[in-house]
Design an enzyme around this catalytic site. Structure first.
Site: not given
Ligand code: NOJ
Ligand code: CA
Length: 689
Positions: A179, A381-383, A451, A470, A476
Site C-alpha cells: 500500500e 468478513h474476517h479481519e 486484503h 487488495e 480507502e
Molecule cells: C483494511 C482493508 O483494506 C479495508 O477494506 C477494511 O475495511 C479494513 N482493513 C478493516 O478490515
Molecule cells: Ca488495506
C-alpha cells in the site's frame, strides 16, 4: 478436469535433446519464443550459472547470476556442469473460470537444464526456462537427493542485470505491505522494490519483472546490486531467524518472470503470469461466480460509522436490510458487511476477533435469510488484525458457520503487524497461511477476497476461488490520508494489475465526502476530516473497465447512488469478460481499455492530473453492425478539484468507422457502454457526429 475448463493440450514436439551424459557436456544452451523474437541463453562460466535475455537481438538482461546459499550447507552456485538439456514446444488454449479474456493462449518453448556440481557430493539443480512471445519465466527445481533433503535457503542469488537506465514505476520493498504510491524514476535511483516493477527502456520497450506461482516460498523483492549500474538481485522476505526458505526436496521455486512488450497495453493484455501456473484440477467450479457488491464499509473509513458497537455502529440488522433492499432493487448481487463480529474494541489483542459471534445489534441468521430471500449474496468478513494464530485456530468453525448460512464469499483482512512476532505478511510462513485459507475456503465452496494479502502470482488459475485481492493503495486511502493523486490509477494497471485482479473498491459518487462534512457540522463526528477522492465522477465509472476484478465493489452509500442516472453504468457494467484490449495508454498519464462481454463492449478512459484530448476509434466493433453507444462523460467545466460530479449522459448510433473524442478534464474520465442497436434504436437514435 472440470467441465468449465476447456483445455486443448498439445505437446507439439520434442524439438531436441542434447548433451546426454554420454556426450561431452556443452556449457551453454538457448531457447527462443515461438515468434523467435525473445531469446533466453543459459551459460556456465567458471562453474557458475548465468542467464541472458534478448529481444529482437538486443540484450535486455545481460548475463545474470543464478543459484542459492544455504544455512548449513555449501552454496549451490558453483562447480556446475550441464548434465542434460531439453527443449520442448507447448501449445494450449484454456478457459479461466473468471477472466479478462474467455480463452487464454498458452504457447511457449521450454528449456530444461539439468545441472550437477562436479565437487563432492555432486548435488543437483535443475532450471526451467520458458520463452513466450510476451516474455520469459524461469524457475529452480531442487530434486530429491541424498545430500539435499531438508534445507534452509539464506539467499536466492538470482540477478536481473538490465542494460540501460530505464524509466521505472515502482513501490519500495516492504515486507508487509504493497500500500504505497508509485514512484517514477530512473533505475539508477532505486534501492529496493516490491514487484511487479515496470520499466520503459530507451529503445521504447516495456518490461515488467514479477513472479508466478508463489507457493511454499517467500515473496521476492529486488534490491540494487552495489557498484553495478542497473543491476538488481533477489531479496527474499525472511523468517524471524533471517532464513528465507525452509523446505525439503523435491522443491520448486516460483517462476521469476519478465514481461516484454512494444506498447504498454500489451503488458495488460498478456497472460504470462497465469500461464505459468498449474491448471485447475477441480471438477466443480460452478460455485465461483463473479459479482458486483456493495458494502457496509465506506462509512467506517470516512468516520461516520464504526466497526465496533456503539451509537454509530454500521453493521446493524436494520442497516443491512437497507443495503440489501437497495442492492436487490438495483441488480447488485453482493453485500459485504464489516464490523458484524465481536472483537473490534480489543484490536491488537491476541484473541480479539471472534469469527462466530455477532454484535447484539446484528442478527446474522436473520440478515442471511433476508439476503437469500432478496437474491443477495452476503460477503462474510474476517479481519484478523494480523493475529494469524487466532484465525487459524478458528478457521474451520468460521467457514462452517458461513456454509450453514449459505454465505459463499469472504473478505479477509490482515491489517497490522503479523503475530507470531517477526513473521512478515510476505514471508514463506504467511504465503503458506494465505494458501491454506484459499484451500480451506474451497472445501466449503467459499470465494476469497484478501486484503493486506501476499501479491497475486496467477494462482487463481489453479485455485479459482482466489477471486481478487487488495495489495494496493486502494480507495480507502482517500478517506484517511492525503489519498491517491489522480495519476495513481493510470499507473496501477501497468504495475500491480499485471500480477492479478485488484479489489480497488471504485464507485465513490460523493467524491468530496459531503456526508461526513455534514455530520461534522452537527458536531457528531469522531475525528477531524478534510479528505476527499481525487477524481471526477465519470472517472469513477471508467475505473470499472480499467481495473479488472471479478468481485468489483460499488463502494459508496446507497443514498449517494439513489436517483443518480450515472449509477446505471455501474448496474450494467459486467465483471467477467470475453475479450480485453488496451486501445491506447502512456503509463502514468492516461489509459483507454475496451472490454467485451458477449456482444456488448464497455470502454473506460482515464487521465492523470492533466487535461487531455484523446480519441477512441471504434474499429474493434463488428463491421456489419450498428451499435448504440451511451457516453458517460465529464460535464463542461468539470474537473476533479473544482467541479467533480457533473456527468453528461448521451446515446448515439455508431459503427466501427467512428472515432469518438475523449476530452478528459484534469483528473477526469469517460465510460462507454456499446450494445448492438435494436430496431427501435436504429430508428430513433441520432448518428454520432
Ligand atoms: C483494511 C482493508 O483494506 C479495508 O477494506 C477494511 O475495511 C479494513 N482493513 C478493516 O478490515
Ligand atoms: Ca488495506
Amino acid at each position: 478436469m472440470h467441465k468449465n475448463l476447456f483445455i486443448i493440450t498439445l505437446i507439439v514436439s520434442l524439438l531436441l535433446i542434447t548433451n546426454c551424459t554420454s556426450l561431452k557436456p556443452k556449457n551453454s544452451s538457448v531457447v527462443s519464443s515461438p515468434d523467435g523474437k525473445v531469446v533466453v541463453e543459459f551459460i556456465i562460466q567458471d562453474g557458475k550459472a548465468y542467464y541472458k535475455v534478448l529481444y529482437e537481438q538486443d540484450i535486455i538482461i545481460n548475463y545474470s547470476k543464478l543459484g542459492f546459499e544455504f544455512k548449513n550447507a555449501e552454496p549451490l552456485d558453483n562447480s556446475f556442469v550441464i548434465k542434460k538439456t531439453s527443449v520442448t514446444h507447448f501449445d494450449e488454449v484454456w478457459e479461466p473460470v473468471c477472466g479478462s479474456d474467455s480463452l487464454v493462449k498458452n504457447t511457449f518453448n521450454e528449456l530444461i537444464v539439468m545441472l550437477e556440481q562436479n565437487t563432492h557430493p555432486k548435488r543437483k539443480l535443475n532450471i526451467i526456462f520458458r520463452a513466450y512471445d510476451d516474455g520469459i519465466g524461469f524457475r529452480y527445481i531442487l530434486p530429491d537427493q541424498p545430500d539435499l533433503r531438508d534445507f534452509e535457503i539464506i539467499n536466492e542469488e538470482t540477478q536481473f542485470n538490465f542494460m540501460t537506465n530505464s524509466t521505472a514505476w515502482w513501490i519500495p520493498a516492504d515486507f508487509d505491505s504493497y500500500e504505497h504510491l508509485y514512484n517514477q524514476t530512473l533505475l539508477s535511483e532505486i534501492a529496493a522494490v516490491n514487484t511487479p516493477i515496470t520499466m520503459k527502456t530507451d529503445k521504447g520497450l516495456y518490461l515488467s519483472v514479477h513472479e508466478a506461482d508463489l507457493t511454499d516460498y517467500p515473496g521476492m523483492t529486488l534490491k540494487a546490486v552495489d557498484n553495478e549500474p542497473f543491476s538488481f538481485e533477489c531479496d527474499l522476505v525472511p523468517w524471524p531467524d533471517s532464513v528465507k526458505v525452509k523446505a525439503s526436496t523435491p522443491h520448486r521455486s516460483p517462476w521469476r518472470t519478465i514481461q516484454i512488450a512494444t506498447r504498454p497495453g500489451q503488458l495488460i493484455e498478456s497472460h504470462l503470469i497465469e500461464n505459468l501456473n498449474d491448471p485447475c484440477q477441480w471438477e466443480d467450479v460452478s460455485w465461483i461466480k463473479p459479482m458486483k457488491y456493495m458494502g457496509i464499509w465506506w462509512g467506517m473509513h470516512i468516520g461516520t460509522e464504526t466497526w465496533g458497537q456503539g451509537p454509530y455502529h454500521g453493521a446493524t440488522t436494520e442497516n443491512a436490510r437497507r443495503y440489501i433492499d437497495f442492492a436487490a432493487e438495483h441488480g447488485i448481487s453482493g453485500l459485504l458487511i464489516e464490523g458484524w463480529n465481536t472483537g473490534w474494541e480489543s484490536w491488537g489483542q491476541e484473541d480479539a476477533f471472534n469469527f462466530k459471534t455477532a454484535y447484539d445489534d446484528f442478527d446474522l441468521p436473520k440478515v442471511a435469510r433476508y439476503a437469500k430471500e432478496k437474491g443477495i449474496e452476503l460477503i462474510g468478513h474476517h479481519e484478523t488484525g494480523g493475529q494469524v494464530g487466532n484465525y487459524e485456530k478458528n478457521l474451520t468453525a468460521a467457514f462452517e458457520l458461513y456454509q450453514q448460512l449459505g454465505i459463499n464469499a469472504v473478505k479477509t483482512g490482515y491489517a497490522g503487524t503479523i503475530r507470531p512476532e517477526g513473521q512478515h505478511h510476505h514471508g514463506q510462513w504467511m504465503v503458506n497461511h494465505y494458501r491454506n485459507v484459499v484451500k480451506k475456503a474451497a472445501e466449503y465452496k467459499i470465494m476469497v477476497d484478501v486484503h493486506e494479502p501476499i501479491k497475486p502470482t496467477g494462482i487463481r488459475r489453479t485455485y479459482p476461488n482466489m477471486v481478487t485481492r487488495e495489495g494496493v493503495q486502494g480507495m480507502e486511502f482517500n478517506a484517511w490520508s492525503k489519498g491517491n493523486p489522480p495519476e495513481h490509477t493510470t499507473i496501477i494497471p501497468f504495475t500491480r494489475m499485471l500480477a492479478g485482479p485488484i479489489d480497488y473498491t471504485p464507485g465513490i459518487f460523493d467524491v468530496e465526502c459531503k456526508r461526513h462534512l455534514e455530520m461534522r457540522k452537527n458536531a457528531k463526528l469522531r475525528n477531524n476530516f478534510n479528505r476527499r477522492v481525487h477524481t471526477t465522477l465519470a472517472k469513477q465509472l471508467a475505473l470499472y473497465v480499467i481495473i479488472y476484478s471479478p468481485m468489483q465493489m460499488a463502494a459508496d452509500f446507497p443514498e449517494n447512488y439513489a436517483g443518480q442516472p450515472a449509477f446505471k453504468f455501474i448496474q450494467d457494467v459486467p465483471v467477467n469478460w470475453d475479450e480485453s484490449k488496451v486501445l491506447d495508454a502512456e503509463i502514468g498519464d492516461f489509459v483507454i481499455i475496451a472490454r467485451r462481454n458477449n456482444e456488448d463492449w464497455f470502454v473506460g478512459a482515464i487521465t492523470d492530473e492533466k487535461q487531455r484530448a484523446l480519441e477512441i476509434p471504434l474499429s474493434f466493433l463488428k463491421s456489419d453492425k450498428k451499435y448504440k453507444v451511451t457516453l458517460y462523460s465529464d460535464g463542461p467545466n468539470t474537473d476533479w478539484e473544482t467541479n467533480p460530479t457533473d456527468v453528461n449522459i448521451a446515446s448515439y448510433l455508431v459503427d466501427n468507422q467512428d472515432i469518438l473524442p475523449a476530452n478528459l478534464p484534469k483528473g477526469g474520465g469517460l465510460a462507454l457502454q456499446i450494445t448492438p442497436a435494436n430496431a427501435d434504436e436504429l430508428e430513433k437514435l441520432k448518428a454520432f457526429e
